[in-house]
Design an enzyme around this catalytic site. Structure first.
Site, PDB file in Angstrom:
ATOM      1  N   TRP A 130       0.856  -1.190   0.000  1.00  0.00           N
ATOM      2  CA  TRP A 130       0.000   0.000   0.000  1.00  0.00           C
ATOM      3  C   TRP A 130       0.887   1.233   0.000  1.00  0.00           C
ATOM      4  O   TRP A 130       1.820   1.340   0.816  1.00  0.00           O
ATOM      5  CB  TRP A 130      -0.885  -0.043   1.249  1.00  0.00           C
ATOM      6  CG  TRP A 130      -1.836   1.097   1.419  1.00  0.00           C
ATOM      7  CD1 TRP A 130      -2.609   1.682   0.471  1.00  0.00           C
ATOM      8  CD2 TRP A 130      -2.127   1.788   2.648  1.00  0.00           C
ATOM      9  NE1 TRP A 130      -3.375   2.679   1.020  1.00  0.00           N
ATOM     10  CE2 TRP A 130      -3.090   2.768   2.353  1.00  0.00           C
ATOM     11  CE3 TRP A 130      -1.670   1.660   3.960  1.00  0.00           C
ATOM     12  CZ2 TRP A 130      -3.600   3.626   3.316  1.00  0.00           C
ATOM     13  CZ3 TRP A 130      -2.177   2.510   4.924  1.00  0.00           C
ATOM     14  CH2 TRP A 130      -3.128   3.480   4.607  1.00  0.00           C
ATOM     15  N   ASP A 211      -0.531  -5.846   9.342  1.00  0.00           N
ATOM     16  CA  ASP A 211      -1.579  -4.902   8.965  1.00  0.00           C
ATOM     17  C   ASP A 211      -2.800  -5.725   8.582  1.00  0.00           C
ATOM     18  O   ASP A 211      -2.830  -6.392   7.546  1.00  0.00           O
ATOM     19  CB  ASP A 211      -1.115  -4.038   7.787  1.00  0.00           C
ATOM     20  CG  ASP A 211      -2.083  -2.902   7.486  1.00  0.00           C
ATOM     21  OD1 ASP A 211      -3.185  -2.892   8.057  1.00  0.00           O
ATOM     22  OD2 ASP A 211      -1.740  -2.028   6.662  1.00  0.00           O
ATOM     23  N   LYS A 246     -13.431  -1.422   6.483  1.00  0.00           N
ATOM     24  CA  LYS A 246     -13.983  -2.234   5.397  1.00  0.00           C
ATOM     25  C   LYS A 246     -15.026  -3.225   5.883  1.00  0.00           C
ATOM     26  O   LYS A 246     -16.123  -3.299   5.336  1.00  0.00           O
ATOM     27  CB  LYS A 246     -12.848  -2.985   4.688  1.00  0.00           C
ATOM     28  CG  LYS A 246     -12.171  -2.192   3.585  1.00  0.00           C
ATOM     29  CD  LYS A 246     -11.318  -1.058   4.114  1.00  0.00           C
ATOM     30  CE  LYS A 246     -10.600  -0.320   2.997  1.00  0.00           C
ATOM     31  NZ  LYS A 246      -9.749   0.766   3.515  1.00  0.00           N
TER      32      LYS A 246
END
Length: 396
Positions: A130, A211, A246
């Site tokens: 990311w 993560d 999310k």
């Protein structure tokens, strides 16, 4: 003083959203920013979230500050979601959790902790990762390095190269691992590969920072923590940054957590005492509302069961779009093999499109994709799929 200030470069992902909003084309498609959309192109509020908010509004009696580490119920339910109820890490009290403003906030707190308490440690990021990982950790003062991950020839995981890279990481350094739904590739190790990764990290004395932003969006809530559970069989110390943006749809509520796993309860408390100092000077204490929603749902058996069903609906729609995307490209006579996208998990995939092709899609068709070729599969719908695949065919 302000006369000398120059305009900052646009964020590579959020900047695209601004361009998308300004585009007057009524048929524009946004496959850039990491936000789930339903088949109507909307980012919905989960029904369980609405139910939880009704409960909160009916019982809330104060808007006072939370503790620096947040709501204890939220922290406890976060650990149960990560490891499963009754896991040894929980029962032995080897974990300590702090509620943070989103997964991004948790990453920044972790970065500050590592820089100040372990100043010689470098952090190793997958190639690719990311885009914001680099900027977060560099802003915290850490030196960022890369380890091998994706095989560009197969668009899959190059596990041999990954393991060889990890074996070269010096003891005392930190490695960032994606818990599931790797961003940006959608490529995850198998549980067996996670076990091998854990064994190497333990042998070499490397600290994992996991993560974990997409639990439930790959194969299921329980299934998606299997990699983490394999890891903790070998590694006794680690940091976990989790997010509820999310899987709860709480994007604007900034709801995340930083969990420390240590050798024993005393060590976990000691590390958390240092984490609290970092929290104090960054934001003092976390926002409450998103955390109350999560804690309300996860501590209520009926709501939790319904939430798991809603997450399954999100996951199934994304996977349906993966299959439809590959099928539609094939039906249009595209020779390039996109079948690896079906095997990938989560909201993102590496399309294999070049930067030049991505720019043509943007300029000629109002289709917005990150320059790297990463696509947000959740931005695809049954109504925009034909136009999308026709445009991709034209630029290949």
């Amino acid at each position: 003083m302000f006369e000398k200030v120059q305009v900052a470069p646009a964020d590579p992902i959020l900047g695209l959203s601004e361009l998308f909003k300004a585009d007057p084309n009524p048929e524009k498609i946004n496959l850039s920013v990491g936000v789930y959309q339903d088949n109507n192109g909307k980012t919905p509020i989960l029904e369980t979230v609405k139910e939880a908010e009704k409960i909160i509004y009916g019982s809330e009696g104060s808007k006072g500050y939370l503790p620096m580490t947040g709501d204890p119920v939220y922290c406890a339910t976060t650990q149960e979601l990560l490891f499963g109820e009754g896991h040894d890490i929980i029962t032995s009290k080897r974990a300590a959790t702090a509620q943070c403003p989103g997964g991004t906030g948790a990453l920044r707190v972790a970065g500050d902790y590592l820089h100040l308490l372990h100043p010689d440690a470098k952090i190793w990021l997958s190639d690719p990762t990311w885009a914001n990982h680099n900027t977060i950790f560099k802003a915290a003062g850490l030196q960022c390095e890369k380890y091998a991950y994706r095989n560009p020839k197969t668009n899959g995981l190059d596990f041999d190269a990954m393991l060889a890279s990890i074996k070269q990481i010096p003891a005392g350094d930190v490695i960032l691992l994606h818990g599931c739904c790797h961003n940006p590739t959608g490529i995850d190790p198998t549980p067996e590969q996670w076990a091998k990764i854990g064994a190497v990290l333990a042998e070499r004395g490397i600290l994992p920072l996991v993560d974990f932003a997409y639990q439930g969006l790959a194969d299921g809530i329980e299934e998606d923590r299997q990699g983490l559970l394999e890891l903790v069989k070998h590694v006794k110390q680690l940091l976990i940054c989790s997010s509820y943006s999310k899987n709860f749809g709480l994007y604007c509520e900034r709801t995340g957590a930083l969990t420390v796993v240590a050798d024993n309860p005393e060590q976990a408390a000691t590390v958390m005492s240092q984490v609290k100092l970092r929290i104090r000077y960054i934001y003092s204490n976390p926002p409450a509302h998103g955390g109350k929603i999560v804690a309300t749902i996860l501590s209520n058996k009926e709501l939790k069961a319904r939430w798991i069903e809603e997450v399954a609906g999100i996951r199934n729609r994304i996977n349906e779009m993966r299959h439809l995307f590959v099928k539609t490209l094939k039906e249009k006579g595209v020779d390039q093999d996109f079948s690896s996208i079906i095997e990938q998990r989560g909201m993102f995939s590496f399309s294999g499109l070049s930067k030049e092709q991505v720019l043509r899609l943007r300029d000629e068709y109002s289709i917005y994709i990150v320059d790297s070729g990463r696509i947000n599969v959740a931005g695809m719908t049954t109504s925009n799929m034909d136009k999308l695949c026709e445009a991709i065919k034209s630029v290949l």
